[in-house]
Design a protein around this motif. Structure first.
Motif, PDB file in Angstrom:
ATOM      1  N   PHE A 161       0.825  -1.205   0.000  1.00  0.00           N
ATOM      2  CA  PHE A 161       0.000   0.000   0.000  1.00  0.00           C
ATOM      3  C   PHE A 161       0.861   1.258   0.000  1.00  0.00           C
ATOM      4  N   ARG A 162       0.335   2.282  -0.625  1.00  0.00           N
ATOM      5  CA  ARG A 162       0.926   3.604  -0.491  1.00  0.00           C
ATOM      6  C   ARG A 162       0.725   4.102   0.939  1.00  0.00           C
ATOM      7  N   PRO A 163       1.446   5.140   1.356  1.00  0.00           N
ATOM      8  CA  PRO A 163       1.318   5.601   2.744  1.00  0.00           C
ATOM      9  C   PRO A 163      -0.084   6.117   3.070  1.00  0.00           C
ATOM     10  N   VAL A 164      -0.430   6.018   4.330  1.00  0.00           N
ATOM     11  CA  VAL A 164      -1.568   6.736   4.877  1.00  0.00           C
ATOM     12  C   VAL A 164      -1.053   8.100   5.306  1.00  0.00           C
ATOM     13  N   VAL A 165      -1.815   9.146   5.025  1.00  0.00           N
ATOM     14  CA  VAL A 165      -1.403  10.511   5.368  1.00  0.00           C
ATOM     15  C   VAL A 165      -2.336  11.050   6.447  1.00  0.00           C
ATOM     16  N   LEU A 166      -1.766  11.601   7.488  1.00  0.00           N
ATOM     17  CA  LEU A 166      -2.521  12.203   8.588  1.00  0.00           C
ATOM     18  C   LEU A 166      -2.213  13.685   8.670  1.00  0.00           C
ATOM     19  N   GLU A 183      -3.858   2.981  13.048  1.00  0.00           N
ATOM     20  CA  GLU A 183      -4.454   1.668  12.844  1.00  0.00           C
ATOM     21  C   GLU A 183      -4.721   1.393  11.366  1.00  0.00           C
ATOM     22  N   GLU A 184      -5.121   2.425  10.619  1.00  0.00           N
ATOM     23  CA  GLU A 184      -5.299   2.230   9.191  1.00  0.00           C
ATOM     24  C   GLU A 184      -3.972   1.890   8.515  1.00  0.00           C
ATOM     25  N   ALA A 185      -2.902   2.567   8.921  1.00  0.00           N
ATOM     26  CA  ALA A 185      -1.584   2.250   8.370  1.00  0.00           C
ATOM     27  C   ALA A 185      -1.174   0.834   8.757  1.00  0.00           C
ATOM     28  N   GLY A 186      -1.426   0.460  10.023  1.00  0.00           N
ATOM     29  CA  GLY A 186      -1.063  -0.875  10.482  1.00  0.00           C
ATOM     30  C   GLY A 186      -1.801  -1.965   9.727  1.00  0.00           C
ATOM     31  N   ARG A 187      -3.091  -1.766   9.484  1.00  0.00           N
ATOM     32  CA  ARG A 187      -3.872  -2.774   8.742  1.00  0.00           C
ATOM     33  C   ARG A 187      -3.314  -2.988   7.339  1.00  0.00           C
ATOM     34  N   GLY A 189      -0.192  -2.423   6.427  1.00  0.00           N
ATOM     35  CA  GLY A 189       1.243  -2.621   6.387  1.00  0.00           C
ATOM     36  C   GLY A 189       1.930  -1.470   5.685  1.00  0.00           C
ATOM     37  N   ALA A 190       1.333  -0.288   5.831  1.00  0.00           N
ATOM     38  CA  ALA A 190       1.806   0.897   5.113  1.00  0.00           C
ATOM     39  C   ALA A 190       2.517   1.852   6.060  1.00  0.00           C
ATOM     40  N   ALA A 191       3.305   2.726   5.479  1.00  0.00           N
ATOM     41  CA  ALA A 191       3.923   3.801   6.251  1.00  0.00           C
ATOM     42  C   ALA A 191       2.866   4.861   6.560  1.00  0.00           C
ATOM     43  N   LEU A 192       3.149   5.673   7.547  1.00  0.00           N
ATOM     44  CA  LEU A 192       2.266   6.787   7.908  1.00  0.00           C
ATOM     45  C   LEU A 192       3.048   8.089   7.755  1.00  0.00           C
ATOM     46  N   THR A 193       2.525   8.976   6.961  1.00  0.00           N
ATOM     47  CA  THR A 193       3.116  10.305   6.795  1.00  0.00           C
ATOM     48  C   THR A 193       2.255  11.299   7.559  1.00  0.00           C
ATOM     49  N   VAL A 194       2.839  11.975   8.528  1.00  0.00           N
ATOM     50  CA  VAL A 194       2.108  12.935   9.346  1.00  0.00           C
ATOM     51  C   VAL A 194       2.529  14.336   8.915  1.00  0.00           C
ATOM     52  N   VAL A 195       1.544  15.119   8.498  1.00  0.00           N
ATOM     53  CA  VAL A 195       1.808  16.435   7.910  1.00  0.00           C
ATOM     54  C   VAL A 195       1.240  17.529   8.793  1.00  0.00           C
ATOM     55  N   THR A 196       2.044  18.512   9.074  1.00  0.00           N
ATOM     56  CA  THR A 196       1.559  19.712   9.756  1.00  0.00           C
ATOM     57  C   THR A 196       2.068  20.939   9.014  1.00  0.00           C
ATOM     58  N   GLY A 197       1.222  21.948   8.929  1.00  0.00           N
ATOM     59  CA  GLY A 197       1.617  23.209   8.300  1.00  0.00           C
ATOM     60  C   GLY A 197       1.530  24.321   9.318  1.00  0.00           C
ATOM     61  N   TRP A 198       2.369  25.313   9.175  1.00  0.00           N
ATOM     62  CA  TRP A 198       2.398  26.388  10.151  1.00  0.00           C
ATOM     63  C   TRP A 198       2.747  27.705   9.470  1.00  0.00           C
ATOM     64  N   ASN A 199       2.368  28.777  10.132  1.00  0.00           N
ATOM     65  CA  ASN A 199       2.702  30.121   9.666  1.00  0.00           C
ATOM     66  C   ASN A 199       3.480  30.854  10.749  1.00  0.00           C
ATOM     67  N   LEU A 200       4.232  31.823  10.333  1.00  0.00           N
ATOM     68  CA  LEU A 200       5.050  32.574  11.290  1.00  0.00           C
ATOM     69  C   LEU A 200       4.168  33.459  12.158  1.00  0.00           C
ATOM     70  N   PRO A 201       4.488  33.584  13.434  1.00  0.00           N
ATOM     71  CA  PRO A 201       3.697  34.448  14.320  1.00  0.00           C
ATOM     72  C   PRO A 201       3.908  35.915  13.982  1.00  0.00           C
ATOM     73  N   LEU A 202       3.007  36.753  14.484  1.00  0.00           N
ATOM     74  CA  LEU A 202       3.122  38.187  14.221  1.00  0.00           C
ATOM     75  C   LEU A 202       4.436  38.754  14.738  1.00  0.00           C
ATOM     76  N   SER A 203       4.944  38.168  15.794  1.00  0.00           N
ATOM     77  CA  SER A 203       6.192  38.681  16.370  1.00  0.00           C
ATOM     78  C   SER A 203       7.370  38.517  15.422  1.00  0.00           C
ATOM     79  N   TYR A 204       7.232  37.615  14.443  1.00  0.00           N
ATOM     80  CA  TYR A 204       8.327  37.412  13.490  1.00  0.00           C
ATOM     81  C   TYR A 204       8.612  38.695  12.716  1.00  0.00           C
ATOM     82  N   GLY A 205       7.559  39.437  12.376  1.00  0.00           N
ATOM     83  CA  GLY A 205       7.747  40.676  11.632  1.00  0.00           C
ATOM     84  C   GLY A 205       8.564  41.688  12.411  1.00  0.00           C
TER      85      GLY A 205
END
Length: 301
Positions: A161-166, A183-187, A189-205
């Motif tokens: 199977f291709r990876p499961v993405v979370l 559990e879906e990845a385990g069933r 026999g696939a890898a699990l790719t966990v994705v998070t996206g973020w933006n810079l805080p206002l203090s970065y400016g």
């Protein structure tokens, strides 16, 4: 007694693809499948027509799940497949049936051009209010689409199977969603790719104006937060290979990109028990409409 995987079946290509996906999932879980066909009330003029009356309407509506079930039993001989018809409003009937289900599987159809996929009003309402995971499957989805390519460059059900993405928000993690993805990845026999996206805080400016670029420091902090959030799950599911992806920018866009090489995309939806309005969430909404692979929307508190 095993809980049932329910499929909303109306005879469309997308609902038939959903039924096939449900049968494959049922084989992995060793659970039964029920094809649920919702029969709307027959309008009075139609009921009075000699050729298009209630009996004819009922005959055709009963034929849809019966023939679909026969096909599933032939293609998936180890899966128990049953059918049921209920009269009423589609969204209300599906939500009622889902209360005691393991999963609810629905189809979604492609829009013309590159705009994405159409989740109709029924699907939107069901996703927004169901408290069990809802899986959305595209018309034309094949078993081979969920598998990696063989040496000849062709995806095949004989390969893994291709990876499961979370999709994971490290500021608001939930055990239900993470468990479902692992559990879906385990069933599979696939890898699990966990994705998070973020933006810079206002203090970065302000820091940048002062001549200090903290982007790399912030990126390291976000990556470390993702690693920390997943540590207990890596220990609980040691056989699941996990890849962590922490990137600047829209989490929805990153998930949609990752879906191109996935067997399943998992997103969360916070439960809001108000009877009014549709509450899905911006990220889940975008992934539902644009990911090209089956999408699991998992409700959580």
């Amino acid at each position: 007694m095993a809980r049932t995987i329910i499929v909303g079946l109306d005879g469309s290509l997308e609902s038939r693809a959903a039924a096939e996906w449900a049968a494959r999932e049922a084989a992995l879980r060793q659970q039964p499948v029920k094809l649920l066909n919702v029969r709307p009330p027959v309008p009075e003029p139609m009921a009075q027509a000699p050729l298009l009356g209630a009996e004819t309407h009922r005959h055709w509506s009963e034929r849809i799940p019966r023939e679909a079930a026969e096909g599933l039993r032939l293609r998936h001989p180890g899966v128990e497949v049953t059918t049921e018809q209920r009269a009423g409003t589609a969204a209300e009937v599906l939500l009622e049936a889902a209360r005691d289900a393991e999963l609810l599987v629905l189809g979604s159809r492609a829009l013309s051009g590159p705009a994405g996929f159409l989740i109709g009003s029924v699907g939107q309402s069901v996703v927004a209010h169901a408290e069990v995971p809802v899986i959305l499957v595209r018309a034309g989805e094949q078993a081979a689409d969920e598998h990696v390519k063989d040496p000849a460059g062709i995806p095949s059900a004989a390969t893994g199977f291709r990876p499961v993405v979370l999709g994971l928000d490290t500021d608001s993690t939930d055990d239900t969603v993470i468990t479902f993805a692992f559990e879906e990845a385990g069933r599979r026999g696939a890898a699990l790719t966990v994705v998070t996206g973020w933006n810079l805080p206002l203090s970065y400016g302000y820091s940048l104006a002062a001549g200090v670029d903290l982007r790399e420091d912030f990126a390291r902090e976000q990556a470390a937060a993702l690693t920390e959030a997943l540590l207990p799950w890596r220990e609980k599911y040691p056989d699941v290979k996990v890849t962590e992806v922490s990137r600047f920018g829209s989490p929805a866009n990153h998930l949609i990109d990752a879906a191109c090489d996935a067997s399943l995309v998992v997103v969360g939806r916070r439960v809001r028990r108000s009877p009014f309005g549709v509450h899905i969430g911006a990220v889940a909404h975008a992934v539902m409409h644009h990911a090209t692979t089956p999408v699991a929307v998992v409700a959580h508190d």
